[in-house]
Design a protein around this motif. Structure first.
Motif, PDB file in Angstrom:
ATOM      1  N   THR A 177      -0.230  -0.013 -13.550  1.00  0.00           N
ATOM      2  CA  THR A 177      -1.380   0.850 -13.375  1.00  0.00           C
ATOM      3  C   THR A 177      -2.276   0.085 -14.357  1.00  0.00           C
ATOM      4  O   THR A 177      -1.966  -0.660 -15.326  1.00  0.00           O
ATOM      5  N   LEU A 215       2.813   7.296  -5.087  1.00  0.00           N
ATOM      6  CA  LEU A 215       1.579   7.554  -4.088  1.00  0.00           C
ATOM      7  C   LEU A 215       0.450   7.894  -4.937  1.00  0.00           C
ATOM      8  O   LEU A 215      -0.674   7.544  -4.499  1.00  0.00           O
ATOM      9  N   ALA A 216       0.772   8.714  -5.903  1.00  0.00           N
ATOM     10  CA  ALA A 216      -0.504   9.129  -6.725  1.00  0.00           C
ATOM     11  C   ALA A 216      -1.284   7.846  -7.445  1.00  0.00           C
ATOM     12  O   ALA A 216      -2.270   7.595  -7.563  1.00  0.00           O
ATOM     13  N   TRP A 217      -0.297   6.981  -8.232  1.00  0.00           N
ATOM     14  CA  TRP A 217      -0.654   5.661  -8.853  1.00  0.00           C
ATOM     15  C   TRP A 217      -1.587   5.101  -7.404  1.00  0.00           C
ATOM     16  O   TRP A 217      -2.405   4.289  -7.929  1.00  0.00           O
ATOM     17  N   LEU A 218      -0.895   4.840  -6.422  1.00  0.00           N
ATOM     18  CA  LEU A 218      -1.671   4.063  -5.718  1.00  0.00           C
ATOM     19  C   LEU A 218      -2.910   4.396  -4.938  1.00  0.00           C
ATOM     20  O   LEU A 218      -3.359   3.765  -4.038  1.00  0.00           O
ATOM     21  N   SER A 219      -3.144   5.656  -5.045  1.00  0.00           N
ATOM     22  CA  SER A 219      -4.586   6.208  -4.718  1.00  0.00           C
ATOM     23  C   SER A 219      -5.571   5.516  -5.676  1.00  0.00           C
ATOM     24  O   SER A 219      -6.883   5.520  -5.318  1.00  0.00           O
ATOM     25  N   ASP A 220      -5.206   5.000  -6.682  1.00  0.00           N
ATOM     26  CA  ASP A 220      -6.053   4.182  -7.554  1.00  0.00           C
ATOM     27  C   ASP A 220      -6.241   2.717  -6.968  1.00  0.00           C
ATOM     28  O   ASP A 220      -5.291   2.151  -6.946  1.00  0.00           O
ATOM     29  N   PRO A 221      -7.277   2.246  -6.598  1.00  0.00           N
ATOM     30  CA  PRO A 221      -7.382   0.871  -6.005  1.00  0.00           C
ATOM     31  C   PRO A 221      -7.069  -0.248  -7.240  1.00  0.00           C
ATOM     32  O   PRO A 221      -6.792  -1.396  -6.772  1.00  0.00           O
ATOM     33  N   GLY A 277       1.001  -1.384  -0.005  1.00  0.00           N
ATOM     34  CA  GLY A 277       0.084   0.138  -0.138  1.00  0.00           C
ATOM     35  C   GLY A 277       0.919   1.387  -0.110  1.00  0.00           C
ATOM     36  O   GLY A 277       2.184   1.011   0.005  1.00  0.00           O
ATOM     37  N   ALA A 278       0.222   2.454  -0.115  1.00  0.00           N
ATOM     38  CA  ALA A 278       1.015   3.662  -0.301  1.00  0.00           C
ATOM     39  C   ALA A 278       2.099   3.904   1.035  1.00  0.00           C
ATOM     40  O   ALA A 278       2.972   4.217   0.830  1.00  0.00           O
ATOM     41  N   HIS A 279       1.594   3.247   2.165  1.00  0.00           N
ATOM     42  CA  HIS A 279       2.256   3.539   3.426  1.00  0.00           C
ATOM     43  C   HIS A 279       3.583   2.712   3.321  1.00  0.00           C
ATOM     44  O   HIS A 279       4.348   2.908   4.230  1.00  0.00           O
ATOM     45  N   THR A 322      -4.225  -0.020  -9.137  1.00  0.00           N
ATOM     46  CA  THR A 322      -2.779  -0.402  -8.928  1.00  0.00           C
ATOM     47  C   THR A 322      -2.363  -1.257  -8.413  1.00  0.00           C
ATOM     48  O   THR A 322      -3.058  -1.310  -7.349  1.00  0.00           O
TER      49      THR A 322
END
Length: 180
Positions: free
Chosen positions: A90, A64-70, A18-20, A72
């Protein structure tokens, strides 16, 4: 003491990030950044390489931007406690044109293998995991870019069933004009 050189990694573990957890990819990105700058020195007169720190800062922000899309996927390949490689994939809408590629296409944005794991099967196993996940979503096509001078990467992709599709050319805006 150096790690023994792996000749076959056997079973890999895959972890979906995940983003974290993006920071875990920094060292593998660094190795890829170095490979890029060495493989594409022919571009130095038109495209300047950035420093490793700046490169990671930019790529991290993009991840981080890409991972805001579920849709990705960030897939980390692990061999024991080692981070062996990762793929950032993506999904985009498919522009319907000359080819029927389905309504959505997967784009491998990053595919990085730790240099210590070159020629061990990590790349093939990671790509197999990517394909397995994509197949479960109904996506049929994967786009995977490689530097034109990265002949080993291109050979790997061809062995994995990829074929050349589009060639991207680059130039500075104030570059040379047409010479008919």
């Amino acid at each position: 003491m150096t790690k023994p050189f792996p000749t076959d990694v056997g079973v890999l573990g895959f972890r979906y990030l995940g983003a974290h957890e993006v920071e875990e990819l920094a060292d593998l990105w660094g190795a890829l950044h170095q490979q890029h700058t060495l493989s594409a020195s022919h571009l130095s007169d038109i495209i300047s390489a950035t420093s490793l720190d700046e490169s990671w800062r930019r790529r991290r922000a993009q991840y981080l931007a890409w991972l805001s899309d579920p849709d990705t996927m960030a897939i980390l390949a692990e061999s024991g406690d080692d981070l062996a490689g990762y793929a950032m994939v993506t999904i985009r809408d498919s522009a319907q044109g000359s080819w029927d590629r389905g309504t959505r296409v997967a784009v491998v944005q990053t595919f990085a293998i730790d240099p210590e794991y070159d020629a061990t099967g990590v790349g093939s196993k990671l790509l197999e995991e990517v394909r397995r996940q994509l197949a479960s979503t109904g996506i049929r096509d994967i786009e995977f870019s490689a530097l034109a001078t990265a002949s080993e990467d291109i050979s790997f992709l061809e062995r994995e069933g990829f074929r050349p599709f589009v060639t991207t050319m680059v130039s500075r805006v104030d570059g040379f004009g047409a010479h008919d």
